[in-house]
Design an enzyme around this catalytic site. Structure first.
Site, PDB file in Angstrom:
ATOM      1  CB  SER A 235      -1.079   0.126   1.692  1.00  0.00           C
ATOM      2  OG  SER A 235      -1.519  -1.208   1.101  1.00  0.00           O
TER       3      SER A 235
ATOM      4  CB  SER B 181      -1.414   4.059  -3.893  1.00  0.00           C
ATOM      5  OG  SER B 181      -2.265   2.543  -3.454  1.00  0.00           O
TER       6      SER B 181
ATOM      7  CG  ASP C 279      -4.632  -0.803   0.966  1.00  0.00           C
ATOM      8  OD1 ASP C 279      -5.098  -1.496   1.377  1.00  0.00           O
ATOM      9  OD2 ASP C 279      -4.709  -0.677  -0.375  1.00  0.00           O
TER      10      ASP C 279
END
Length: 363
Positions: free
Chosen positions: A116, A118, A162
């Site tokens: 994760s 991002s 996330d």
């Protein structure tokens, strides 16, 4: 290594950080309104910001050695910049007046391996905006704005797991999250256990993988079954009327939700590990998001005497594997498994517990 001062001159007004995450159980359940069990990792992304007088945002990525300039009315074309741009746009839409700024991004969260990166970038960006503007934005809203940014501006139809993990989870306990209600509580790891994450060496890009296809298949299955989402299916047998692969997609989601709840209630590492093993089999056979590299790495982990259980983590199609292990054996496990993995012709490395102890083994 460059710095905010070297690139922009002077110091940033604010610096904010957010961690990556690894998901212990609950894969692909978040966009089906289901249950997930992620835990934060040590690696983090930091975002430094300072107002400027240019009338536009100037974004510098240390990792990518790239500088991008844009305004809210003129989005960037560079993909990494769309995550930051999306956060700024969504914050502005929520009434947070984000001034034109210099933005500097540093990160040690590995990209493209299911940890994760991002979400860490999005949450760190929004935390920096919160500090810069003084707006009262709670951690749940930050996660929600981050999710909108990724869906609407980066083109990834992600669930909220996330972003919630990066915004709310810690590194010592997993976050049991109901993605429908956002009810949550911390779940300590079973006694005598620790998390190990190994990179398969095969990178994957969410937007270019089968992620969006799997999500569309789940939505079609829910439509045919007459439910809002697959979270509302409790009996796997109701999917027997569906054609393949929809029947198998439903089977994975229903059984994976059950595994998350069982793991949250169990007290022993062996039981928890067995649920992780079953999760990988389901992801491989019913959800079809594994690949040969992931299967080989998971098999080596599962066969190790000091490993309780292992599975792929993240969306699949490459990336990383997570294992629950005996804490004192982590170096032995990672070195032995990666050596055997290299003998199979693959190249892997350790990502967690610590990037400082990152080791790579190549064939």
């Amino acid at each position: 290594m460059s710095s905010f001062e070297a690139v922009f001159g002077g110091s940033p007004e604010v610096v904010a950080r957010a961690p990556g995450r690894v998901n212990l159980l609950g894969e692909h359940t978040d966009y089906n309104d289901g249950y997930v069990l992620p835990i934060a990792i040590e690696q983090q992304t930091s975002v430094s910001m300072r107002r400027n007088n240019e009338g536009r945002y100037v974004l510098r990525s240390e990792m990518l050695d790239c500088t991008v300039r844009f305004t809210l009315d003129s989005p960037p074309t560079e993909h990494f910049a769309t995550y930051v741009y999306g956060c700024l746009v969504e914050a502005h839409a929520a009434g947070i007046k984000t001034p034109a700024s210099d933005i500097y991004v540093q990160s040690d969260v590995p990209i493209g391996v299911g940890l994760s990166s991002s979400a860490a970038l999005e949450v760190a960006t929004l935390r920096a905006v919160r500090s810069l503007t003084g707006e009262l934005v709670d951690d749940v809203l930050i996660a929600q704005l981050a999710q909108r940014a990724e869906i609407k501006h980066a083109g990834v139809r992600c669930g909220i797991m996330d972003q919630m993990a990066s915004s709310l989870a810690g590194t010592q306990s997993a976050l049991l999250l109901d993605t429908r209600t956002l009810e949550r509580r911390l779940i300590p790891l079973p006694p005598g256990s620790a998390v190990l994450v190994l990179d398969s060496g095969l990178a994957r890009t969410l937007a270019g993988s089968g992620y969006n296809q799997r999500r569309a298949e789940c939505e079609e299955a829910a439509r045919r079954l007459g439910v809002i989402s697959l979270r509302d299916v409790n009996d796997i047998s109701v999917a027997d009327t569906l054609p393949e692969p929809l029947r198998r997609r439903v089977r994975h989601i229903v059984s994976e939700n059950e595994r998350v709840l069982l793991a949250a209630a169990c007290s022993g590492a062996e039981e928890f590990g067995a649920l992780m093993n079953a999760s990988h089999a389901s992801l491989r056979d019913d959800y079809e998001v594994s690949v040969s590299e992931l299967d080989r790495l998971v098999a080596l982990l599962q066969a190790h005497s000091h490993v309780y259980g292992a599975r792929l983590t993240g969306a699949g199609f490459g990336g990383a594997c997570v294992a629950l292990c005996e804490p004192q054996a982590l170096p032995e496990i990672s070195e032995g498994v990666l050596l055997d993995y290299s003998r199979s012709g693959f190249s892997g490395r350790m990502l967690v517990p610590s990037s400082a102890r990152d080791r790579s083994v190549r064939p």
